[in-house]
Every structure is written in structure tokens, then in C-alpha cells.
Design an enzyme around this catalytic site. Sequence first.
Site, PDB file in Angstrom:
ATOM      1  N   ILE A  12      -0.499  -0.994  13.271  1.00 18.42           N
ATOM      2  CA  ILE A  12      -0.173  -0.453  11.949  1.00 18.42           C
ATOM      3  C   ILE A  12       0.934   0.595  12.062  1.00 18.42           C
ATOM      4  CG2 ILE A  12      -1.039   0.905  10.002  1.00 18.42           C
ATOM      5  CD1 ILE A  12      -3.744  -0.412  10.400  1.00 18.42           C
TER       6      ILE A  12
ATOM      7  N   GLY B  44       2.190  -3.849  10.976  1.00 13.21           N
ATOM      8  CA  GLY B  44       3.502  -3.950  11.602  1.00 13.21           C
ATOM      9  C   GLY B  44       4.464  -4.931  10.973  1.00 13.21           C
TER      10      GLY B  44
ATOM     11  N   ASN C 234       0.852  -1.187   0.000  1.00 15.87           N
ATOM     12  CA  ASN C 234       0.000   0.000   0.000  1.00 15.87           C
ATOM     13  C   ASN C 234       0.890   1.240   0.000  1.00 15.87           C
ATOM     14  OD1 ASN C 234      -2.064   1.826   0.251  1.00 15.87           O
ATOM     15  ND2 ASN C 234      -2.659   1.234   2.332  1.00 15.87           N
ATOM     16  N   PHE C 235       0.847   2.001  -1.081  1.00 11.89           N
ATOM     17  CA  PHE C 235       1.723   3.164  -1.210  1.00 11.89           C
ATOM     18  C   PHE C 235       1.325   4.309  -0.269  1.00 11.89           C
ATOM     19  CE2 PHE C 235       4.337   2.991  -5.338  1.00 11.89           C
ATOM     20  CZ  PHE C 235       4.507   1.626  -5.232  1.00 11.89           C
ATOM     21  N   LYS C 236       0.070   4.376   0.119  1.00 11.46           N
ATOM     22  CA  LYS C 236      -0.454   5.450   0.987  1.00 11.46           C
ATOM     23  C   LYS C 236      -0.134   6.826   0.392  1.00 11.46           C
ATOM     24  CE  LYS C 236      -0.926   2.773   5.190  1.00 11.46           C
ATOM     25  NZ  LYS C 236      -0.840   2.763   6.661  1.00 11.46           N
TER      26      LYS C 236
ATOM     27  N   ALA D  97       3.044  -1.551   4.148  1.00  8.27           N
ATOM     28  CA  ALA D  97       3.115  -0.174   3.651  1.00  8.27           C
ATOM     29  C   ALA D  97       4.458   0.427   4.041  1.00  8.27           C
ATOM     30  CB  ALA D  97       1.955   0.657   4.188  1.00  8.27           C
ATOM     31  N   SER D  98       4.566   0.921   5.276  1.00  9.07           N
ATOM     32  CA  SER D  98       5.755   1.669   5.684  1.00  9.07           C
ATOM     33  C   SER D  98       7.036   0.857   5.610  1.00  9.07           C
ATOM     34  CB  SER D  98       5.570   2.223   7.103  1.00  9.07           C
ATOM     35  OG  SER D  98       5.344   1.180   8.037  1.00  9.07           O
TER      36      SER D  98
ATOM     37  N   GLU E  66      -6.042  -6.424  10.040  1.00  4.08           N
ATOM     38  CA  GLU E  66      -5.012  -5.529  10.560  1.00  4.08           C
ATOM     39  C   GLU E  66      -5.451  -4.920  11.892  1.00  4.08           C
ATOM     40  OE1 GLU E  66      -2.485  -3.332   7.228  1.00  4.08           O
ATOM     41  OE2 GLU E  66      -4.558  -2.668   7.232  1.00  4.08           O
TER      42      GLU E  66
ATOM     43  N   HIS F 228     -10.207   0.247   4.717  1.00  2.00           N
ATOM     44  CA  HIS F 228      -8.937   0.334   5.435  1.00  2.00           C
ATOM     45  C   HIS F 228      -9.148   1.118   6.725  1.00  2.00           C
ATOM     46  CE1 HIS F 228      -4.795   1.522   6.359  1.00  2.00           C
ATOM     47  NE2 HIS F 228      -4.431   0.450   5.677  1.00  2.00           N
TER      48      HIS F 228
END
Length: 227
Positions: A146, A180, A9-11, A201-202, A141, A93
Site C-alpha cells: 500500500i 500500489g 479512497n481520499f484518506k 488512493a495515493s 490489499e 481497511h
Amino acid sequence: MKPPIIIINFKAYENSFGDKAVNLGKKIEKISKEYSVEIILSTPATMIYRMSQEVDLPIYAEHVDPVPLGAFTGAILPEMVKDAGAKGTLINHSERRLRADEIDDVLKRTKKLGLKSILCVDRYELVYPFSLLKPDAILIEPPELIGTGVSVSKAKPEVITRAVDEIRKSEGIYLIAGAGITTGEDVYKALKLGAHGIGVASAVMKAKEPEKVVEDFITSALRAISS
């Protein structure tokens, strides 16, 4: 969509749009093809068309709005992302929550349009009830994990195992674990607990060498399903 499923997920990070996003997408595409593991990229709505043209991977929307065609300024509709080249979308989400009736409406529309759907839930008790709406996959999630770097597979493995028990009550729906997930070992544990894939994502978007992180995730996922 087939296991092992990896969705990134690029966010809305600095490298989530423009040339940086395309360059990252191309690096991920190269690794994906090297290992023959399909990776889904969920990108900002403004990047769907460009990414779908320049990166040979399934591009998903990060969110679609539960409103019909009409006078809804700023809305991003399933019909719009389909036209832009999206192959699917995230729904509900934790950063874009929808009501149950809105989820039902969006899922009906994505099915009609031929878009794949990944429905997000925050606890295992919701897995079976929402599986009755027949999304293609459910991404579980716990929101408190997250972006923390503390993975659900380590901190709350029972969330995955119970979600696996719930998803088995419905046929043909994949379970994806998120929140996470940072290391290959997190990925390995999630799949060994019964998940069909992982959502991140991150861990990728904020990494200094994201392609190495993605490769670690892929090799760990392949190790899990082959052992």
C-alpha cells in the site's frame, strides 16, 4: 456497483477535504460521465454530506465504527454516514482493522440500512471465509504494498488469481484489487487476472494531474474487459 469498479479512497491528504476535495470530485465526475464508468469516492466522514450534495458520484465512508447508538464519543456509525448521504462504506481497511465479530456486526447493520459494503482483506486466504458474510465486494490489499507504487498485479499477481478462485466459491460478490496500483497498465493487469475492479488512493490523491491518472485508469479498465 458494476464492473469495472474503480474506488478512490481520499484518506486524509491535504486535498481530501474542503474545496480541494470537491473540486477534485467534480473533475472525476466529469471523466466518469464521459466514459460511462461509475467511480466510487470514499471520503472523510466530515466530507460525506458536502460531497454527496455537490458531486454526482457514489460517496462512501472510509470507515465506520462497530459500536451501537449510545454513549460513544467520537464514533462514526453506519447510521450517521447513511444520514449524511453515503451510499456505502469501506470496512476493515488495513489502516482501520476490525475483529471478525465486529465485521459481522457492521455488515449486518449496513445491509439493514441499504448501504453497500466493500470489505478489505490483506490475504487471499480470507476471501472465501469473509465472503460468507455477504459483503457487496471484497477488496484485497497486501498491506506491505500500500502506497509503495509497486502494484499487487505486478509484484504479487498470484494474490489476485488465488483470490479470484476463492471469490468464485460465492455468488454475487465482486473482487477488487488494491495496493500500489499506480499506472493504467497496473489496472489492465489486475482486471485481466480476474479482478472486477481496482482500489486506489495515493496514485490519484498525490498526483499533479489526478484527472489524467483517473482517465488512464478508466481507459485501461475498459480495454481489459473488452479484450
